[in-house]
Motif scaffolding. Structure first.
Motif, PDB file in Angstrom:
ATOM      1  N   UNK A   1       0.833  -1.212   0.000  1.00 39.22           N
ATOM      2  CA  UNK A   1       0.000   0.000   0.000  1.00 39.22           C
ATOM      3  C   UNK A   1       0.866   1.260   0.000  1.00 39.22           C
ATOM      4  N   UNK A   2       1.927   1.253   0.778  1.00 42.87           N
ATOM      5  CA  UNK A   2       2.823   2.412   0.818  1.00 42.87           C
ATOM      6  C   UNK A   2       3.534   2.622  -0.517  1.00 42.87           C
ATOM      7  N   UNK A   3       3.952   1.535  -1.145  1.00 43.40           N
ATOM      8  CA  UNK A   3       4.616   1.653  -2.449  1.00 43.40           C
ATOM      9  C   UNK A   3       3.662   2.251  -3.482  1.00 43.40           C
ATOM     10  N   UNK A   4       2.424   1.779  -3.498  1.00 43.67           N
ATOM     11  CA  UNK A   4       1.436   2.324  -4.418  1.00 43.67           C
ATOM     12  C   UNK A   4       1.141   3.784  -4.088  1.00 43.67           C
ATOM     13  N   UNK A   5       1.040   4.100  -2.806  1.00 48.25           N
ATOM     14  CA  UNK A   5       0.772   5.474  -2.383  1.00 48.25           C
ATOM     15  C   UNK A   5       1.869   6.415  -2.870  1.00 48.25           C
ATOM     16  N   UNK A   6       3.121   6.040  -2.641  1.00 54.24           N
ATOM     17  CA  UNK A   6       4.218   6.910  -3.051  1.00 54.24           C
ATOM     18  C   UNK A   6       4.326   7.017  -4.567  1.00 54.24           C
ATOM     19  N   UNK A   7       4.049   5.944  -5.285  1.00 51.28           N
ATOM     20  CA  UNK A   7       4.098   5.987  -6.754  1.00 51.28           C
ATOM     21  C   UNK A   7       3.036   6.926  -7.307  1.00 51.28           C
ATOM     22  N   UNK A   8       1.828   6.827  -6.784  1.00 50.55           N
ATOM     23  CA  UNK A   8       0.748   7.694  -7.267  1.00 50.55           C
ATOM     24  C   UNK A   8       1.001   9.143  -6.853  1.00 50.55           C
ATOM     25  N   UNK A   9       1.426   9.367  -5.613  1.00 46.54           N
ATOM     26  CA  UNK A   9       1.692  10.731  -5.151  1.00 46.54           C
ATOM     27  C   UNK A   9       2.822  11.374  -5.951  1.00 46.54           C
ATOM     28  N   UNK A  10       3.882  10.630  -6.208  1.00 50.70           N
ATOM     29  CA  UNK A  10       4.982  11.179  -7.011  1.00 50.70           C
ATOM     30  C   UNK A  10       4.537  11.516  -8.421  1.00 50.70           C
ATOM     31  N   UNK A  11       3.702  10.682  -9.009  1.00 45.60           N
ATOM     32  CA  UNK A  11       3.226  10.997 -10.357  1.00 45.60           C
ATOM     33  C   UNK A  11       2.324  12.227 -10.359  1.00 45.60           C
ATOM     34  N   UNK A  12       1.518  12.398  -9.326  1.00 42.40           N
ATOM     35  CA  UNK A  12       0.672  13.589  -9.233  1.00 42.40           C
ATOM     36  C   UNK A  12       1.515  14.852  -9.004  1.00 42.40           C
ATOM     37  N   UNK A  13       2.515  14.756  -8.142  1.00 50.07           N
ATOM     38  CA  UNK A  13       3.388  15.907  -7.919  1.00 50.07           C
ATOM     39  C   UNK A  13       4.228  16.220  -9.157  1.00 50.07           C
ATOM     40  N   UNK A  14       4.607  15.190  -9.903  1.00 50.68           N
ATOM     41  CA  UNK A  14       5.323  15.415 -11.163  1.00 50.68           C
ATOM     42  C   UNK A  14       4.444  16.175 -12.154  1.00 50.68           C
ATOM     43  N   UNK A  15       3.184  15.796 -12.239  1.00 54.70           N
ATOM     44  CA  UNK A  15       2.280  16.507 -13.156  1.00 54.70           C
ATOM     45  C   UNK A  15       2.085  17.957 -12.726  1.00 54.70           C
ATOM     46  N   UNK A  16       2.045  18.206 -11.423  1.00 53.35           N
ATOM     47  CA  UNK A  16       1.947  19.581 -10.933  1.00 53.35           C
ATOM     48  C   UNK A  16       3.198  20.371 -11.310  1.00 53.35           C
ATOM     49  N   UNK A  17       4.356  19.756 -11.138  1.00 57.37           N
ATOM     50  CA  UNK A  17       5.617  20.413 -11.507  1.00 57.37           C
ATOM     51  C   UNK A  17       5.658  20.699 -12.997  1.00 57.37           C
ATOM     52  N   UNK A  18       5.252  19.716 -13.799  1.00 60.72           N
ATOM     53  CA  UNK A  18       5.244  19.861 -15.252  1.00 60.72           C
ATOM     54  C   UNK A  18       4.302  20.990 -15.680  1.00 60.72           C
ATOM     55  N   UNK A  19       3.128  21.051 -15.078  1.00 61.50           N
ATOM     56  CA  UNK A  19       2.179  22.119 -15.401  1.00 61.50           C
ATOM     57  C   UNK A  19       2.683  23.482 -14.974  1.00 61.50           C
ATOM     58  N   UNK A  20       3.326  23.548 -13.805  1.00 60.40           N
ATOM     59  CA  UNK A  20       3.872  24.821 -13.332  1.00 60.40           C
ATOM     60  C   UNK A  20       5.000  25.301 -14.233  1.00 60.40           C
ATOM     61  N   UNK A  21       5.824  24.378 -14.690  1.00 56.62           N
ATOM     62  CA  UNK A  21       6.920  24.727 -15.599  1.00 56.62           C
ATOM     63  C   UNK A  21       6.363  25.285 -16.918  1.00 56.62           C
ATOM     64  N   UNK A  22       5.350  24.632 -17.459  1.00 53.48           N
ATOM     65  CA  UNK A  22       4.732  25.105 -18.699  1.00 53.48           C
ATOM     66  C   UNK A  22       4.038  26.450 -18.486  1.00 53.48           C
ATOM     67  N   UNK A  23       3.433  26.626 -17.325  1.00 54.22           N
ATOM     68  CA  UNK A  23       2.760  27.888 -17.010  1.00 54.22           C
ATOM     69  C   UNK A  23       3.760  29.035 -16.923  1.00 54.22           C
ATOM     70  N   UNK A  24       4.891  28.802 -16.256  1.00 56.34           N
ATOM     71  CA  UNK A  24       5.915  29.856 -16.169  1.00 56.34           C
ATOM     72  C   UNK A  24       6.448  30.224 -17.547  1.00 56.34           C
TER      73      UNK A  24
END
Length: 126
Positions: A52-75
């Motif tokens: 459960x922890x491995x799945x949690x961290x994998x999903x959270x990292x992918x969501x935070x990556x998408x936020x970073x990617x969107x912020x980079x494109x926005x800037x």
């Protein structure tokens, strides 16, 4: 991969979080019904919780990556808008979509961590 300015990005983070939520709780129920961990006194760190922890961290990292990617494109979008000297509205639709998407991904990533981190201390199948 969708553009950070695609309207679907505004809801995709919460859709991913909702699917994650359903998968971990239904998966936990199935595992506890068919093959529970050996003993409740073994503690919280067992194979079920580690998965459960491995799945949690994998999903959270992918969501935070998408936020970073969107912020980079926005800037980049804001910088190119400022350099062009355009006199149009300061927040065009593309920037609005990207800002909402970044915020949604951050909320979904945080919700994912808050949903999965109790696996560190709670014993499953009790």
């Amino acid at each position: 991969m969708l553009s950070p300015f695609h309207p679907l990005q505004m809801a995709l983070g919460l859709i991913v979080w909702a699917l994650y939520f359903v998968v971990i709780y239904s998966g936990l129920s199935v595992v506890c019904t068919h093959s529970p961990p050996p003993a409740a006194n073994a503690g919280a760190l067992n194979t079920v919780n580690l998965a459960l922890l491995a799945l949690t961290f994998a999903v959270a990292l992918s969501l935070f990556y998408q936020a970073w990617r969107g912020n980079k494109a926005l800037r980049k979008e804001v910088a190119s808008h400022a350099q062009s000297g355009a006199s149009e509205a300061p927040l065009p639709t593309r920037q609005f979509i990207a800002r909402i998407a970044v915020a949604t991904y951050l909320v979904a990533g945080t919700a994912t961590l808050l949903t999965g981190l109790p696996a560190l201390v709670l014993i499953p199948c009790v």
